[in-house]
Design a protein around this motif. Sequence first.
Motif, PDB file in Angstrom:
ATOM      1  N   THR A  45       1.184  -1.289   0.327  1.00  5.03           N
ATOM      2  CA  THR A  45      -0.569   0.518  -0.606  1.00  5.03           C
ATOM      3  C   THR A  45       0.630   1.173  -0.125  1.00  5.03           C
ATOM      4  O   THR A  45       0.867   1.753  -0.793  1.00  5.03           O
ATOM      5  CB  THR A  45      -0.550  -0.610   1.191  1.00  5.03           C
ATOM      6  OG1 THR A  45      -2.136  -1.361   0.930  1.00  5.03           O
ATOM      7  CG2 THR A  45      -2.047   1.405   1.732  1.00  5.03           C
ATOM      8  N   ILE A  46       1.334   1.529   0.564  1.00  3.09           N
ATOM      9  CA  ILE A  46       2.981   2.450   1.390  1.00  3.09           C
ATOM     10  C   ILE A  46       3.513   2.694  -0.269  1.00  3.09           C
ATOM     11  O   ILE A  46       3.969   3.752  -1.008  1.00  3.09           O
ATOM     12  CB  ILE A  46       3.701   2.338   2.234  1.00  3.09           C
ATOM     13  CG1 ILE A  46       2.871   2.582   3.513  1.00  3.09           C
ATOM     14  CG2 ILE A  46       4.185   2.900   2.114  1.00  3.09           C
ATOM     15  CD1 ILE A  46       3.814   1.771   4.269  1.00  3.09           C
ATOM     16  N   ALA A  47       3.893   1.742  -1.554  1.00  2.00           N
ATOM     17  CA  ALA A  47       4.343   1.577  -2.000  1.00  2.00           C
ATOM     18  C   ALA A  47       3.564   2.328  -3.704  1.00  2.00           C
ATOM     19  O   ALA A  47       4.344   3.065  -4.245  1.00  2.00           O
ATOM     20  CB  ALA A  47       5.263   0.388  -2.604  1.00  2.00           C
ATOM     21  N   ALA A  48       2.694   1.746  -3.151  1.00  2.00           N
ATOM     22  CA  ALA A  48       1.276   2.441  -4.640  1.00  2.00           C
ATOM     23  C   ALA A  48       0.945   3.629  -3.995  1.00  2.00           C
ATOM     24  O   ALA A  48       0.761   4.242  -4.864  1.00  2.00           O
ATOM     25  CB  ALA A  48       0.012   1.114  -4.624  1.00  2.00           C
ATOM     26  N   LEU A  49       1.082   4.035  -3.308  1.00  2.00           N
ATOM     27  CA  LEU A  49       0.374   5.715  -2.956  1.00  2.00           C
ATOM     28  C   LEU A  49       2.013   6.238  -3.123  1.00  2.00           C
ATOM     29  O   LEU A  49       2.043   7.500  -3.415  1.00  2.00           O
ATOM     30  CB  LEU A  49       0.885   5.699  -1.075  1.00  2.00           C
ATOM     31  CG  LEU A  49      -1.302   4.752  -0.518  1.00  2.00           C
ATOM     32  CD1 LEU A  49      -1.424   5.054   0.532  1.00  2.00           C
ATOM     33  CD2 LEU A  49      -1.996   5.427  -1.076  1.00  2.00           C
ATOM     34  N   ASP A  50       3.100   5.432  -2.775  1.00  2.00           N
ATOM     35  CA  ASP A  50       4.539   6.713  -3.131  1.00  2.00           C
ATOM     36  C   ASP A  50       4.541   6.617  -4.458  1.00  2.00           C
ATOM     37  O   ASP A  50       4.888   7.847  -5.018  1.00  2.00           O
ATOM     38  CB  ASP A  50       5.714   6.269  -2.381  1.00  2.00           C
ATOM     39  CG  ASP A  50       7.144   6.617  -2.813  1.00  2.00           C
ATOM     40  OD1 ASP A  50       7.522   7.309  -2.316  1.00  2.00           O
ATOM     41  OD2 ASP A  50       8.025   6.148  -3.705  1.00  2.00           O
ATOM     42  N   ALA A  51       4.239   5.940  -4.979  1.00  2.00           N
ATOM     43  CA  ALA A  51       4.746   6.177  -6.202  1.00  2.00           C
ATOM     44  C   ALA A  51       3.137   6.469  -7.391  1.00  2.00           C
ATOM     45  O   ALA A  51       3.191   7.300  -8.044  1.00  2.00           O
ATOM     46  CB  ALA A  51       4.132   4.887  -7.325  1.00  2.00           C
ATOM     47  N   ASN A  52       2.245   6.712  -6.338  1.00  2.00           N
ATOM     48  CA  ASN A  52       1.051   7.684  -7.078  1.00  2.00           C
ATOM     49  C   ASN A  52       1.617   8.777  -7.011  1.00  2.00           C
ATOM     50  O   ASN A  52       1.197  10.023  -7.763  1.00  2.00           O
ATOM     51  CB  ASN A  52      -0.868   7.151  -6.471  1.00  2.00           C
ATOM     52  CG  ASN A  52      -1.597   8.159  -6.316  1.00  2.00           C
ATOM     53  OD1 ASN A  52      -1.967   8.105  -8.226  1.00  2.00           O
ATOM     54  ND2 ASN A  52      -2.646   8.257  -6.419  1.00  2.00           N
ATOM     55  N   ASP A  61       1.034  17.319 -12.154  1.00  2.00           N
ATOM     56  CA  ASP A  61      -0.332  16.412 -11.729  1.00  2.00           C
ATOM     57  C   ASP A  61      -0.431  18.042 -10.671  1.00  2.00           C
ATOM     58  O   ASP A  61      -0.789  16.639  -9.464  1.00  2.00           O
ATOM     59  CB  ASP A  61      -0.885  15.894 -11.875  1.00  2.00           C
ATOM     60  CG  ASP A  61      -2.437  15.470 -12.012  1.00  2.00           C
ATOM     61  OD1 ASP A  61      -3.279  16.618 -11.342  1.00  2.00           O
ATOM     62  OD2 ASP A  61      -2.802  14.632 -12.143  1.00  2.00           O
ATOM     63  N   LEU A  62      -1.056  19.056 -10.710  1.00  2.00           N
ATOM     64  CA  LEU A  62      -1.529  19.847  -9.588  1.00  2.00           C
ATOM     65  C   LEU A  62      -3.487  19.297  -8.668  1.00  2.00           C
ATOM     66  O   LEU A  62      -2.523  19.220  -7.466  1.00  2.00           O
ATOM     67  CB  LEU A  62      -1.260  21.276  -9.486  1.00  2.00           C
ATOM     68  CG  LEU A  62      -0.034  21.715 -10.100  1.00  2.00           C
ATOM     69  CD1 LEU A  62       0.054  23.164 -10.644  1.00  2.00           C
ATOM     70  CD2 LEU A  62       1.399  21.699  -9.465  1.00  2.00           C
ATOM     71  N   GLU A  63      -3.629  19.098  -9.357  1.00  2.00           N
ATOM     72  CA  GLU A  63      -4.465  18.946  -8.859  1.00  2.00           C
ATOM     73  C   GLU A  63      -4.914  17.299  -8.472  1.00  2.00           C
ATOM     74  O   GLU A  63      -5.271  17.140  -6.917  1.00  2.00           O
ATOM     75  CB  GLU A  63      -5.981  18.378  -9.948  1.00  2.00           C
ATOM     76  CG  GLU A  63      -7.156  18.281  -9.574  1.00  2.00           C
ATOM     77  CD  GLU A  63      -8.264  18.044 -10.423  1.00  2.00           C
ATOM     78  OE1 GLU A  63      -9.111  17.369 -10.618  1.00  2.00           O
ATOM     79  OE2 GLU A  63      -7.908  19.104 -11.493  1.00  2.00           O
ATOM     80  N   LYS A  64      -3.737  16.473  -8.875  1.00  2.00           N
ATOM     81  CA  LYS A  64      -3.784  14.973  -7.545  1.00  2.00           C
ATOM     82  C   LYS A  64      -2.900  15.479  -6.364  1.00  2.00           C
ATOM     83  O   LYS A  64      -3.243  14.540  -5.630  1.00  2.00           O
ATOM     84  CB  LYS A  64      -3.124  14.161  -8.709  1.00  2.00           C
ATOM     85  CG  LYS A  64      -3.240  12.993  -8.512  1.00  2.00           C
ATOM     86  CD  LYS A  64      -2.195  11.691  -9.727  1.00  2.00           C
ATOM     87  CE  LYS A  64      -2.871  10.285  -9.610  1.00  2.00           C
ATOM     88  NZ  LYS A  64      -2.434   9.708 -10.452  1.00  2.00           N
ATOM     89  N   GLN A  65      -1.877  16.264  -6.359  1.00  2.00           N
ATOM     90  CA  GLN A  65      -1.610  16.673  -5.529  1.00  2.00           C
ATOM     91  C   GLN A  65      -1.822  16.998  -4.317  1.00  2.00           C
ATOM     92  O   GLN A  65      -1.858  16.884  -3.278  1.00  2.00           O
ATOM     93  CB  GLN A  65       0.044  17.221  -5.740  1.00  2.00           C
ATOM     94  CG  GLN A  65       1.031  16.723  -6.927  1.00  2.00           C
ATOM     95  CD  GLN A  65       2.038  17.771  -6.621  1.00  2.00           C
ATOM     96  OE1 GLN A  65       2.797  18.307  -5.966  1.00  2.00           O
ATOM     97  NE2 GLN A  65       2.331  18.001  -8.680  1.00  2.00           N
ATOM     98  N   ALA A  66      -2.932  18.281  -4.977  1.00  2.00           N
ATOM     99  CA  ALA A  66      -4.124  18.316  -4.184  1.00  2.00           C
ATOM    100  C   ALA A  66      -4.854  17.478  -3.592  1.00  2.00           C
ATOM    101  O   ALA A  66      -4.690  17.601  -1.677  1.00  2.00           O
ATOM    102  CB  ALA A  66      -4.020  19.592  -4.416  1.00  2.00           C
TER     103      ALA A  66
END
Length: 102
Positions: A45-52, A61-66
């Motif tokens: 889960t952590i690896a997937a969120l980090d990659a995301n 992708d500022l919207e995704k970062q926000a």
Amino acid sequence: MSASKFFLSMALPLLILLSCKATKIEGNSDTIPKYSPVDAALHKTIAALDANFFDAYNHCDLEKQASIYSDNIEFYHDKGGLMTSKEEIIDGTEKNICDKVT
């Protein structure tokens, strides 16, 4: 200082240092064990969120970062200090990172 003296005094030792290979010391049984997470599901889960997140960061992708940042985020910048505004962090990323960092 001439170019040849500079090379001999500065660059050559650096090149020698960089070209050295790590060698195993005879009789030394110390090895670094392969990493094995205690909780494989959590690690995944952590690896997937980090990659995301870093995909969004690297593609600006500022919207995704926000959407990933908490509304009560705390970011410590080495020059600017504490930032607690998600909007200011996103604006700073757009101004200082997007199309400037690869």
